[in-house]
Design a protein around this motif. Sequence first.
Motif, PDB file in Angstrom:
ATOM      1  N   VAL A  50      -2.880   2.793  -4.041  1.00 20.53           N
ATOM      2  CA  VAL A  50      -3.218   2.707  -2.551  1.00 20.53           C
ATOM      3  C   VAL A  50      -4.451   3.753  -2.694  1.00 20.53           C
ATOM      4  O   VAL A  50      -4.152   4.819  -2.943  1.00 20.53           O
ATOM      5  N   TRP A 259      -4.843  -1.574  -1.338  1.00 19.04           N
ATOM      6  CA  TRP A 259      -3.690  -1.136  -1.735  1.00 19.04           C
ATOM      7  C   TRP A 259      -3.497  -2.487  -3.041  1.00 19.04           C
ATOM      8  O   TRP A 259      -4.241  -3.322  -2.701  1.00 19.04           O
ATOM      9  N   HIS A 266       5.189  -1.333   1.945  1.00 22.41           N
ATOM     10  CA  HIS A 266       4.523  -0.534   2.959  1.00 22.41           C
ATOM     11  C   HIS A 266       5.237  -0.815   4.477  1.00 22.41           C
ATOM     12  O   HIS A 266       6.014  -1.933   4.522  1.00 22.41           O
TER      13      HIS A 266
END
Length: 304
Positions: A50, A259, A266
């Motif tokens: 990320v 990402w 997430h």
Amino acid sequence: MAPSIAQTPTAEFVVPIKAAPGATETKARLSKPTAAGKDQLALLVVQRKVVAFRDQDLADLPIQEALDFGGYFGRHNTHPTSGAPEGYPEIRLVYRNNNAWEYDEYPATKNSSVSWHSDVTYEQQPPGTTFLYVLDSPEVGGDTVFVNQVEAYNRLSPALKERLHGLKAVHSGFEQAEFSLKRGGVDRREPVKTENPLIRTHPVTGEKALLVNGGFTRSIVGLKKEESDALLGFLLAHVGRGIDYQARIRWAPKTVVVWDNRVTDHSAIIDWTTGERHHLVRITPQAERPYETPYVPREGKSKA
């Protein structure tokens, strides 16, 4: 020779997810790279998992230009239940005011707003290189946190790694579709379920990663319900408590976060009650169908 995207003078790599806390500052204009620059960007995201870029102009581009940029990295996923600008169903809008009454919905039913997920893993080809850019955000709050599923896999014992290889899990979009319909939201197509390997191999790095998330993973194929629930419960708790392989992104104007959805989970953090808008746009190119390679025991510190 033209400088690479990691060498050119406006990007900030925020807390590389595999490294110790810290930031490296460099500059790159995401919206204007060459094809080679886009390839370098894709590789950078594969390596870092990320990356947050600051002071970008992606939000200022016409929608089609932004889609053309993202389309370099794969065919666009069209979210089955997301709001989108008229005529652009490939755009995924994330919007929340979070007035006090909206915020109260969460503690009324949940102990936390944290909801770990990897985007639309019920699709046969879930996303890979994914872009999220901000239009409006609260002055304080509304961060997004990411967890490294490669490192989550690496932390497991060799015996458990070996046992997980060969297992598949059911990922379902039915619950998301039902939730959208109950709230009067969009329903673009019939929901789907897909079986994916529990351990996924990355096509570029060869790294192995857990492919489980609380958002869409429902059961492990071939196990009884009690067995499946217990194993999934352990894996999801393991991912959620891995604060030493997580990265927390604080949103600021003109931020773009990129990402690798193949190997990260997430969660949004809903923690502001000021009524300020949190408005983001996601561009979601598809990747390959998840696959697994055989478990191979390794000696020393290297990991299978």
